[in-house]
Design a protein around this motif. Structure first.
Motif, short mmCIF file in Angstrom:
data_model
loop_
_atom_site.label_atom_id
_atom_site.label_comp_id
_atom_site.label_asym_id
_atom_site.label_seq_id
_atom_site.Cartn_x
_atom_site.Cartn_y
_atom_site.Cartn_z
N SER A 40 -25.05 38.87 -90.77
CA SER A 40 -25.55 37.94 -89.82
C SER A 40 -26.54 39.18 -89.87
CB SER A 40 -25.06 37.34 -88.58
OG SER A 40 -24.37 38.61 -87.00
N ALA A 41 -25.89 40.62 -89.45
CA ALA A 41 -27.43 41.21 -88.77
C ALA A 41 -26.78 42.99 -89.08
CB ALA A 41 -27.34 41.57 -88.05
N LEU A 42 -27.47 44.03 -89.47
CA LEU A 42 -27.81 45.13 -89.80
C LEU A 42 -27.54 46.36 -88.95
CD1 LEU A 42 -27.33 45.48 -94.08
CD2 LEU A 42 -25.44 44.26 -92.57
N LYS A 54 -15.66 34.09 -88.49
CA LYS A 54 -16.99 34.65 -88.13
C LYS A 54 -17.94 36.01 -88.30
CE LYS A 54 -18.74 34.77 -83.48
NZ LYS A 54 -18.72 35.86 -81.61
N LYS A 55 -19.67 35.26 -88.91
CA LYS A 55 -19.77 36.57 -89.93
C LYS A 55 -19.74 37.94 -88.94
CE LYS A 55 -22.87 34.01 -92.58
NZ LYS A 55 -23.94 33.73 -93.67
N PHE A 56 -20.26 39.20 -89.47
CA PHE A 56 -20.51 40.37 -88.89
C PHE A 56 -21.24 40.99 -88.55
CE2 PHE A 56 -16.38 41.20 -91.11
CZ PHE A 56 -15.32 41.81 -89.94
N LYS A 57 -21.57 41.25 -87.08
CA LYS A 57 -22.67 42.57 -87.00
C LYS A 57 -22.44 43.83 -87.69
CE LYS A 57 -25.46 39.62 -83.06
NZ LYS A 57 -25.56 39.51 -81.93
N VAL A 58 -23.45 44.54 -88.14
CA VAL A 58 -22.89 46.19 -88.52
C VAL A 58 -23.70 47.23 -87.73
CG1 VAL A 58 -22.73 47.73 -90.25
CG2 VAL A 58 -22.27 45.50 -91.52
N VAL A 80 -32.49 51.48 -88.76
CA VAL A 80 -32.92 50.23 -89.09
C VAL A 80 -32.50 48.59 -88.59
CG1 VAL A 80 -34.53 51.46 -91.06
CG2 VAL A 80 -32.40 50.56 -90.90
N SER A 81 -33.11 48.19 -88.14
CA SER A 81 -32.44 46.44 -88.67
C SER A 81 -32.79 45.52 -89.29
CB SER A 81 -32.48 45.74 -87.23
OG SER A 81 -32.69 46.18 -85.99
N LEU A 82 -32.15 45.56 -90.24
CA LEU A 82 -31.80 43.98 -91.27
C LEU A 82 -30.61 43.09 -90.72
CD1 LEU A 82 -30.67 46.89 -92.89
CD2 LEU A 82 -31.52 45.34 -94.93
N ASP A 83 -31.57 41.96 -90.39
CA ASP A 83 -30.85 40.33 -89.96
C ASP A 83 -31.33 39.43 -90.80
OD1 ASP A 83 -31.95 41.05 -86.98
OD2 ASP A 83 -33.91 40.31 -86.73
N MET A 84 -29.75 39.30 -91.65
CA MET A 84 -29.65 38.56 -92.20
C MET A 84 -30.64 38.01 -92.64
SD MET A 84 -28.47 41.34 -94.07
CE MET A 84 -28.27 40.51 -95.77
N LYS A 124 -20.87 39.72 -75.38
CA LYS A 124 -19.95 39.52 -75.34
C LYS A 124 -19.34 38.35 -76.84
CE LYS A 124 -16.39 38.40 -72.29
NZ LYS A 124 -15.50 38.58 -72.52
N GLY A 125 -18.10 39.49 -77.20
CA GLY A 125 -17.60 38.00 -78.42
C GLY A 125 -18.45 38.21 -80.57
N ASP A 126 -18.94 39.42 -79.63
CA ASP A 126 -19.58 39.48 -81.45
C ASP A 126 -18.31 40.19 -82.00
OD1 ASP A 126 -21.96 38.63 -81.44
OD2 ASP A 126 -22.84 40.09 -80.93
N CYS A 127 -18.35 39.36 -83.51
CA CYS A 127 -17.45 40.93 -84.25
C CYS A 127 -17.73 42.03 -84.60
CB CYS A 127 -16.45 39.54 -85.31
SG CYS A 127 -15.55 38.79 -84.40
N VAL A 128 -17.87 42.79 -84.43
CA VAL A 128 -18.59 44.35 -85.61
C VAL A 128 -18.73 44.88 -85.91
CG1 VAL A 128 -20.26 45.81 -84.30
CG2 VAL A 128 -20.59 44.26 -83.20
N ILE A 129 -18.91 45.17 -87.04
CA ILE A 129 -17.89 46.17 -88.49
C ILE A 129 -18.85 47.61 -87.70
CG2 ILE A 129 -18.00 47.38 -90.65
CD1 ILE A 129 -16.47 45.36 -91.21
N GLU A 130 -17.89 48.57 -87.54
CA GLU A 130 -18.92 50.35 -87.44
C GLU A 130 -18.10 50.95 -88.68
OE1 GLU A 130 -17.25 52.63 -84.27
OE2 GLU A 130 -19.58 54.08 -84.61
N VAL A 131 -18.95 51.38 -89.59
CA VAL A 131 -18.65 52.31 -90.80
C VAL A 131 -18.74 53.81 -89.92
CG1 VAL A 131 -18.99 53.63 -93.15
CG2 VAL A 131 -19.14 50.57 -92.57
N GLY A 132 -17.28 54.43 -90.02
CA GLY A 132 -17.52 55.55 -89.65
C GLY A 132 -17.80 56.15 -88.31
N PRO A 133 -16.67 55.92 -87.59
CA PRO A 133 -16.50 55.42 -86.07
C PRO A 133 -16.65 57.17 -85.45
CG PRO A 133 -14.28 55.15 -86.78
CD PRO A 133 -15.30 54.67 -87.92
#
Ligand code: SAM
Length: 266
Positions: free
Chosen positions: A126-128, A98-102, A184-188, A29-38
């Motif tokens: 912060s993470a993809l 805030k940093k985004f999770k993608v 895949v996950s990438l933790d920055m 809850k509260g995470d900022c998320v970018i979604e490319v191509g919903p």
């Protein structure tokens, strides 16, 4: 609506896969998320249900219209119509403080350039968690001395901890893609392994080492236009055998080699 091949439109129809992606991304809850191509919004809905604040970027006007209808009144969704490759993620993240999770089931046609963009703008994330063509995912997570190890594997490791999560069958999409997909996950990393001031040259070293991957490092690096004496000095300073091939070097060794080149001459 007819899916558009040129936009890599393969829509997820398997709710179980959606759940696994959200779980791999550890959305809270509260995470900022970018979604490319919903697309039609399957992942978007699951992200919103988790309490995330979502910025969804969709290039297809028709899909955007449908998404507006589907998510009418959803306060935590900002839908941006346009090309994700042209968005400035750094200012978006500054604006939110805030940093985004993608989290994205990426369109195959832009997976290469968008990965490069994520790396370039890594301060915004912060993470993809990304669904990719298996072939690209395998290259991203590959280890030294394997056939899939290359520029992408080295760059990813310089900036992130990379994990292969799970494979997804073509049957989980409509229309079915021709290939298997992989999440895949990438933790920055809070601090990249490579020093910011060395980054430009590091990229050149890695690219030239893989440009001629069957040659020895000493020969492959000749494309950098550096004298043999300086090359020998850099390799000796970094403790790397000039007879090795570039494809055997770990990211740490590439960084040491870069530092060897940049070490001031006596
Ligand atoms: N997220 C949806 C799902 O999982 O069902 C759709 C994923 S589909 C693989 C990729 C989506 O990205 C499509 O909706 C397509 O229109 C969109 N797309 C393609 N190129 C894009 C771009 N350059 N910028 C933003 N969206 C893009």
């Amino acid at each position: 609506m007819r899916p558009k091949k040129r936009l890599g439109q393969h829509f997820l129809i398997d709710k179980n896969v959606v759940r696994k992606i959200i779980s791999a991304a550890s959305i809270e809850k509260g995470d900022c998320v970018i979604e490319v191509g919903p697309g039609t919004g399957v992942l978007t809905e699951a992200l919103l249900e988790k309490g995330a604040s979502v910025v969804a970027i969709e290039i297809d006007r028709e899909l955007c219209r449908k998404l507006r209808e589907r998510f009418e009144g959803a306060e935590n969704l900002e839908l941006m119509e346009g090309d994700a490759l042209k968005k400035d993620f750094t200012s978006l993240s500054r604006r939110r403080g805030k940093k985004f999770k993608v989290v994205s089931n990426l369109p195959y046609n832009i997976s290469g350039p968008i990965l490069v963009k994520f790396m370039e703008e890594r301060g915004a994330f912060s993470a993809l968690t990304l669904m990719l063509q298996k072939e690209v995912a395998v290259r991203l997570v590959a280890l030294p001395s394997t056939k899939d190890y290359g520029i992408l594997s080295v760059f990813a490791r310089a900036y992130a901890i990379v994990r292969r999560e799970f494979d997804v069958s073509p049957n989980s999409f409509r229309p079915r893609p021709r290939v298997v997909s992989t999440v895949v996950s990438l933790d920055m990393l809070p601090k990249a392994l490579v020093r910011p001031e060395d980054e430009g040259f590091f990229k050149k070293v890695v690219k030239s080492a893989f440009g001629k991957r069957r040659k020895t490092l000493f020969n492959a690096l000749k494309s950098l236009n550096i004298s043999n004496a300086d090359m020998a000095r850099a390799l000796s300073l970094s403790g790397i055998d000039p007879e090795r091939r570039g494809e055997t070097l770990s990211v740490e060794e590439f960084i040491r080699l870069t530092e060897g080149f940049l070490f001031p001459a006596p």
